[in-house]
Write a protein that holds these residues in place. Structure first.
Motif, PDB file in Angstrom:
ATOM      1  N   ARG A  36     -10.978   2.597   3.152  1.00 49.95           N
ATOM      2  CA  ARG A  36      -9.998   2.067   2.227  1.00 49.95           C
ATOM      3  C   ARG A  36     -10.580   2.146   0.793  1.00 49.95           C
ATOM      4  O   ARG A  36     -10.022   2.313  -0.027  1.00 49.95           O
ATOM      5  N   LEU A  40      -9.633   4.110  -2.542  1.00 53.93           N
ATOM      6  CA  LEU A  40      -8.807   3.531  -3.645  1.00 53.93           C
ATOM      7  C   LEU A  40      -9.754   3.850  -4.803  1.00 53.93           C
ATOM      8  O   LEU A  40      -9.325   3.984  -6.072  1.00 53.93           O
ATOM      9  N   ASP A  57      -5.629  -9.722 -10.687  1.00 54.92           N
ATOM     10  CA  ASP A  57      -5.924  -9.325  -9.437  1.00 54.92           C
ATOM     11  C   ASP A  57      -5.596 -10.355  -8.550  1.00 54.92           C
ATOM     12  O   ASP A  57      -6.090 -11.435  -8.241  1.00 54.92           O
ATOM     13  N   THR A 120      -2.963  -6.052 -10.325  1.00 57.15           N
ATOM     14  CA  THR A 120      -2.868  -5.181  -8.716  1.00 57.15           C
ATOM     15  C   THR A 120      -2.639  -6.365  -7.805  1.00 57.15           C
ATOM     16  O   THR A 120      -2.936  -7.548  -8.007  1.00 57.15           O
ATOM     17  N   HIS A 122      -2.987  -6.016  -3.854  1.00 55.00           N
ATOM     18  CA  HIS A 122      -3.239  -5.041  -2.792  1.00 55.00           C
ATOM     19  C   HIS A 122      -3.280  -6.116  -1.244  1.00 55.00           C
ATOM     20  O   HIS A 122      -4.083  -6.750  -1.127  1.00 55.00           O
ATOM     21  N   SER A 149      -0.291  -2.080  -9.500  1.00 52.18           N
ATOM     22  CA  SER A 149      -0.669  -1.548  -8.431  1.00 52.18           C
ATOM     23  C   SER A 149      -0.415  -1.980  -7.290  1.00 52.18           C
ATOM     24  O   SER A 149      -1.135  -3.296  -7.197  1.00 52.18           O
ATOM     25  N   MET A 151      -0.192  -2.327  -2.978  1.00 58.17           N
ATOM     26  CA  MET A 151      -0.783  -1.875  -1.597  1.00 58.17           C
ATOM     27  C   MET A 151      -0.107  -2.795  -0.551  1.00 58.17           C
ATOM     28  O   MET A 151      -0.157  -3.941  -0.743  1.00 58.17           O
ATOM     29  N   TYR A 252      -1.900   1.908   5.142  1.00 52.00           N
ATOM     30  CA  TYR A 252      -1.206   1.085   3.889  1.00 52.00           C
ATOM     31  C   TYR A 252      -0.525   2.046   2.888  1.00 52.00           C
ATOM     32  O   TYR A 252      -0.733   3.358   2.733  1.00 52.00           O
ATOM     33  N   LEU A 254       0.318   2.836  -0.976  1.00 51.71           N
ATOM     34  CA  LEU A 254      -0.111   2.432  -2.123  1.00 51.71           C
ATOM     35  C   LEU A 254       0.747   2.920  -3.414  1.00 51.71           C
ATOM     36  O   LEU A 254       1.147   4.217  -3.217  1.00 51.71           O
TER      37      LEU A 254
END
Length: 267
Positions: A36, A40, A57, A120, A122, A149, A151, A252, A254
């Protein structure tokens, strides 16, 4: 033996207090976690316009993504509600330009409103009781030319893997979501691609890039667990992670999302 009880927020979201060791040892120390992260590292520079801009994040966990961004020159604010995850991230990121904040997603509009040029998020939405509202919150944090971003854990991949395991009744009854109990980490709100597209439009966002993470690895009938990365598998994943139909079956999904503009703005 210490039993870790699931932690739920007042909103019904699953948090991971007391589970830093499990994530470090059961995910990132294994091939699936290494795969993973390796994907990325290859995909994000292609899917995002990275200009060392400040980054938020959201649900940053142990800090791997924050560290990757910081090493590329981004000042990063890592928000994570689980205290032990945040402490572990702080130890790993002590020499980087990463600020740590113990905040859940719902607190961000007041505590870290931005607007942010880069956000982000994720592997977070699938642990929210209301992922649709969560995406709307993220959209509200973006600058007019910002990038998100995102995910998410793929509901369709969860269905497919359960068929391969012979869990036919569960699939037919659509009993795929986890309950957030015990040691298993089946998300409480796995997300479908169609939902991402619909929620994005509702939130004033459009998708510019997409890819699948682990489009083959989770379906291997005879997995060979290795201590490190299987470079052959990594190259196969990389070759097909953006192609139909493979990307849609990634464990996942993305996405890069940006604020939508009226057609007149593009003229």
């Amino acid at each position: 033996m210490t039993v870790i009880e699931p932690t739920f927020s007042a909103h019904g979201d699953r948090h991971f207090d007391g589970m830093a060791d499990k994530f470090a040892n059961s995910l990132y120390a294994k091939r699936r976690g290494a795969l993973r992260l390796a994907l990325l590292e290859r995909l994000l520079p292609e899917m995002l316009a990275l200009r060392s801009q400040p980054a938020l994040d959201v649900g940053g966990g142990l800090g791997q993504l924050s560290g990757w961004l910081a090493r590329r020159g981004h000042p990063v604010t890592l928000c994570e509600p689980a205290r032990d995850m945040l402490e572990r991230a702080g130890a790993a990121l002590a020499d980087t330009d990463v600020a740590l904040r113990a905040l859940p997603l719902q607190a961000l509009p007041e505590q870290a409103p931005g607007p942010w040029p880069l956000v982000t998020c994720h592997a977070v939405l699938e642990w929210m009781a209301d992922p649709r509202a969560a995406l709307a919150t993220l959209a509200g944090l973006l600058a007019p030319d910002g990038q998100l971003s995102l995910m998410v854990f793929n509901h369709d991949a969860l269905r497919f893997s359960n068929v391969l395991k012979g869990n036919l009744e569960r699939v037919m009854d659509d009993r795929l979501a986890g309950l957030g109990k015990g040691k298993r980490l089946t998300p409480i709100s796995p997300v479908r691609h169609a939902e991402v597209m619909r929620w994005a439009e509702e939130s004033g966002l459009r998708v510019t890039h997409h890819a699948g993470i682990r489009v083959f690895d989770d379906y291997l009938q005879q997995p060979v667990e290795t201590a490190g990365m299987d470079e052959r598998l990594l190259e196969l994943e990389w070759r097909y992670c953006r192609d139909e139909p493979y990307w849609r079956l990634g464990r996942y999904l993305l996405y890069t999302l940006v604020p939508a503009r009226d057609e007149d703005d593009d003229r």
